[in-house]
Design a protein around this motif. Structure first.
Motif, mmCIF file in Angstrom:
data_model
loop_
_atom_site.group_PDB
_atom_site.id
_atom_site.type_symbol
_atom_site.label_atom_id
_atom_site.label_comp_id
_atom_site.label_asym_id
_atom_site.label_seq_id
_atom_site.Cartn_x
_atom_site.Cartn_y
_atom_site.Cartn_z
ATOM 1 N N LYS A 14 0.816 -1.212 0.000
ATOM 2 C CA LYS A 14 0.000 0.000 0.000
ATOM 3 C C LYS A 14 0.848 1.259 0.000
ATOM 4 O O LYS A 14 0.393 2.316 -0.441
ATOM 5 N N GLN A 15 2.055 1.196 0.517
ATOM 6 C CA GLN A 15 2.945 2.357 0.548
ATOM 7 C C GLN A 15 3.716 2.540 -0.751
ATOM 8 O O GLN A 15 4.508 3.475 -0.871
ATOM 9 N N GLY A 16 3.508 1.665 -1.703
ATOM 10 C CA GLY A 16 4.208 1.779 -2.969
ATOM 11 C C GLY A 16 5.579 1.140 -2.973
ATOM 12 O O GLY A 16 6.339 1.313 -3.930
ATOM 13 N N GLU A 17 5.903 0.409 -1.921
ATOM 14 C CA GLU A 17 7.188 -0.277 -1.861
ATOM 15 C C GLU A 17 7.047 -1.679 -2.450
ATOM 16 O O GLU A 17 6.023 -2.345 -2.274
ATOM 17 N N LYS A 18 8.125 -2.124 -3.140
ATOM 18 C CA LYS A 18 8.084 -3.462 -3.728
ATOM 19 C C LYS A 18 8.114 -4.498 -2.619
ATOM 20 O O LYS A 18 9.017 -4.521 -1.778
ATOM 21 N N GLU A 19 7.112 -5.374 -2.621
ATOM 22 C CA GLU A 19 6.992 -6.380 -1.574
ATOM 23 C C GLU A 19 7.457 -7.754 -2.059
ATOM 24 O O GLU A 19 8.170 -8.452 -1.343
ATOM 25 N N TYR A 20 7.056 -8.116 -3.267
ATOM 26 C CA TYR A 20 7.444 -9.409 -3.824
ATOM 27 C C TYR A 20 7.817 -9.234 -5.289
ATOM 28 O O TYR A 20 7.389 -8.293 -5.959
ATOM 29 N N SER A 21 8.616 -10.186 -5.765
ATOM 30 C CA SER A 21 8.979 -10.262 -7.175
ATOM 31 C C SER A 21 8.625 -11.647 -7.680
ATOM 32 O O SER A 21 8.851 -12.651 -6.990
ATOM 33 N N ILE A 22 8.058 -11.693 -8.883
ATOM 34 C CA ILE A 22 7.661 -12.968 -9.485
ATOM 35 C C ILE A 22 8.469 -13.165 -10.753
ATOM 36 O O ILE A 22 8.465 -12.311 -11.650
ATOM 37 N N LEU A 23 9.170 -14.292 -10.807
ATOM 38 C CA LEU A 23 9.923 -14.673 -11.991
ATOM 39 C C LEU A 23 9.269 -15.895 -12.613
ATOM 40 O O LEU A 23 9.103 -16.925 -11.952
ATOM 41 N N GLN A 24 8.877 -15.781 -13.874
ATOM 42 C CA GLN A 24 8.326 -16.910 -14.612
ATOM 43 C C GLN A 24 9.316 -17.294 -15.708
ATOM 44 O O GLN A 24 9.667 -16.465 -16.555
ATOM 45 N N LEU A 25 9.767 -18.536 -15.681
ATOM 46 C CA LEU A 25 10.767 -19.043 -16.626
ATOM 47 C C LEU A 25 10.064 -19.975 -17.612
ATOM 48 O O LEU A 25 9.631 -21.072 -17.250
ATOM 49 N N ILE A 26 9.929 -19.500 -18.844
ATOM 50 C CA ILE A 26 9.256 -20.286 -19.883
ATOM 51 C C ILE A 26 10.324 -21.011 -20.696
ATOM 52 O O ILE A 26 11.166 -20.383 -21.353
#
Length: 652
Positions: free
Chosen positions: A462-474
């Motif tokens: 909600k504060q605009g800070e990055k919380e998680y990152s998602i990497l999808q490897l195809i």
């Protein structure tokens, strides 16, 4: 002014105060009647002048012809016909020297009337003058005197009617005021007696007489008014306190997000807050004293438990409901509480909480988890420190951990998955991107280099800070293999040019597009001259090099919208779109002949060949031909070029 002074003024001038209003009304009515009569008289006179002015203009036009022809008798007859109107009192015709031609009523001689006439409201007569013009020359003058007797008569009649109406209305007003004053006196006497009875310590009742003393009435009235004010003050204070408590309670009830409804033993609604109206999506109807199951039928399933609350067996009861309204399903958590804590409760409070979003979110979370695990592509979820927090089954399979049913074992740094420092640095650079990222990279996993399409997505709080990152490897290994097979199926392996299958598909599309646009195109058949001799002299490697150079030179010298294909051996086909004329095709073919005859080098050896080109120019008249027929005609043109001495161009 006090009541006593008012009474004195009334006593001194009884007739003046009594009849002042009727007299004022009479004066206003008389003024209004006079104004209306004057306005009507002025309006009628104006309309009469305009009408007769128009008649004079028409008469002057007819008289102009008679005067021009010298037909005085006809002019006199026309004048006599006009003066039959009783509103016309006189009419005189003069020639251009102001000599009288005719007059009515008949007289010896009438001088020209003076037009500087009286314009007062009571004016009885009015002169109109009209020039008699023929061919823009004045032939004479027409003077007409009109009478306003009728207008004055009607105005006088309306004035008399207004006077009579004013007198009648004044008499009616005097009668009404007299009756009103008599009623008022009786009312004051009755009110005085009532006030004396209301205050028993005020003394004896006044004797009945015609006029109640105003001073006594004023004293009694002021005393009564003071007592009423005192009682009203206490009453207002009590009401204000109750209103504050009520407003405070209603504010609390209305601001509660849960739906609150008070029920009696018959499950009828006695009170409900705004949240309940929102829940049942009814903003206009009054639902008080209505049966709650009409809005929430499922509440009947809880009737036995609610009766236990009414009987005092339970103080509170909670459960969940599922309702459907307007094709929407809602999930509710309700709590029933008895309002009387001693004995049997006559009412209970039902608190309804809409938990649809909670249940929907939970189901969506479960569905997302299933989709996450069922995803065929490897997925990693990392936290702010870029530590792996979760991975799906596809990632486990990629790491050859097929026996692990959950992803709990794959946690921590990326280094346990990607050991190569350069590849690890590349992944960290991707994770530093602000939002989304997509690229194709080769990663080494379990000592196997695998091409991947990497899709990166950042999740923010909600504060605009990055919380998680998602990497999808195809995994692109299957895709690359399919692309390679497709390319082999549609392209020549030696030159990289489209093969026959690709050529036929392209020709079909070109024909359809040009048929729709009604545009010309061309099919060129090209064959190398002396190619067999190169193979025999320098070997097949030299022949392959020559074919590759030919393909490159063809691609470099045609447009991107055109197509160069290899059929077989040293035969090539060009599809040239949107060709304007034969001259343009001839220039292109000559350019290709010059380019193709340039030497080709292999080591210390240099060799060259020429080419024969046959072109079939597909115009609007031949767009309907089949593709095979177009290729056949281009092939025939190529053989004609060879027969003409090779290194030639033939266009059909």
């Amino acid at each position: 002014m006090s009541l006593a002074s008012t009474h004195t003024t009334t006593a001194e001038h009884p007739l003046y105060s009594k009849w002042l209003t009727p007299l004022v009304i009479l004066g206003l009515m008389l003024l209004l009647s006079l104004f209306f009569s004057a306005y009507q008289l002025n309006y009628n006179k104006t309309i009469q002048i305009q009408n007769y002015q128009f008649q004079n203009e028409e008469m002057a036009q007819r008289l102009s012809i008679d005067l021009e022809q010298g037909n005085i008798s006809n002019a006199v007859n026309q004048t006599n016909n006009l003066v039959r109107d009783k509103r016309i009192s006189k009419m005189v015709i003069f020639d251009q020297q102001l000599n009288q031609i005719h007059s009515w009523p008949f007289s010896q001689k009438t001088p020209p009337p003076n037009l500087n006439q009286d314009t007062s409201l009571l004016q009885k007569e009015y002169w109109l003058k009209q020039d008699i013009v023929f061919n823009e020359k004045i032939k004479g003058y027409l003077y007409t005197q009109i009478s306003f007797e009728d207008a004055l008569f009607h105005a006088q009649k309306n004035l008399y009617f207004g006077l009579v109406l004013s007198l009648v209305f004044t008499l009616f007003s005097m009668f009404f005021i007299s009756r009103h004053q008599r009623f008022y006196r009786q009312f004051v006497q009755q009110l005085a007696f009532l006030m004396r009875e209301f205050k028993p310590n005020a003394g004896a009742h006044p004797k009945a007489h015609k006029y109640y003393p105003l001073e006594m009435f004023q004293q009694d009235f002021e005393a009564l008014l003071q007592e009423v004010k005192t009682r009203e003050m206490y009453q207002n204070e009590t009401v204000a306190q109750l209103e504050k408590r009520k407003a405070f309670a209603e504010t609390i009830i209305e601001t509660v997000q849960h739906s609150l409804v008070v029920l009696d033993k018959t499950l009828c609604i006695k009170r409900a807050n705004q949240a309940f109206y929102n829940l049942i999506e009814d903003q206009e109807d009054d639902i008080i004293d209505l049966f709650l199951p009409e809005f929430i039928p499922q509440i009947l399933e809880q009737k036995n438990d609610l009766e236990r609350i009414f009987s005092g067996e339970h103080n509170q009861y909670s459960n969940q409901l599922t309702i459907t309204a307007n094709n929407k399903t809602k999930y509710l958590r309700f709590t029933a509480t008895r309002l009387n804590q001693i004995g049997h409760a006559s009412q209970l409070l039902l608190a309804l909480e809409d938990i649809t979003s909670e249940i929907t979110s939970a189901r969506q979370t479960q569905l997302a988890a299933k989709m996450f695990q069922a995803n065929r592509n490897a997925v990693l979820i990392l936290d702010r420190r870029n530590f792996v927090q979760m991975s799906n089954q596809a990632m486990l399979k990629l790491l050859n951990q097929k026996d692990i049913k959950t992803s709990q074992e794959i946690r921590g740094e990326l280094q346990q998955i990607i050991a190569d420092p350069n590849q690890l640095k590349m992944l960290h650079n991707i994770l530093r991107q602000p939002k989304n990222w997509q690229s194709k990279e080769v990663l080494t996993i379990n000592n196997i280099k695998i091409p991947f399409e990497i899709n990166y997505t950042a999740i923010f709080d909600k504060q605009g800070e990055k919380e998680y990152s998602i990497l999808q490897l195809i995994d692109l290994r299957d895709s690359y293999q399919i692309e390679r097979l497709e390319k082999l199926a549609l392209h020549d392996e030696l030159t990289g040019l489209p093969n026959r299958a690709h050529l036929m598909q392209s020709l079909e599309r070109t024909q359809i597009n040009h048929q729709n646009k009604q545009q010309n195109y061309a099919v060129a058949f090209l064959d190398l001259d002396g190619f067999k001799q190169i193979n025999d002299t320098y070997g097949h490697d030299a022949g392959d090099l020559l074919l590759q150079q030919t393909a490159k030179r063809l691609r470099d010298n045609i447009r991107q919208t055109d197509l160069a294909a290899r059929l077989a051996g040293d035969e090539f086909v060009l599809v040239l779109e949107s060709c304007q004329s034969v001259e343009v095709l001839h220039k292109l073919a000559q350019k290709l002949l010059r380019v193709l005859t340039q030497p080709c080098r292999q080591g210390d050896s240099a060799f060259s060949v020429s080419a024969s080109i046959g072109i079939f120019f597909v115009t609007r008249d031949t767009l309907h031909m089949s593709i095979n027929q177009q290729l056949k005609l281009a092939d025939e043109a190529m053989y004609q070029a060879k027969q003409a001495g090779k290194n030639q161009v033939v266009i059909r």
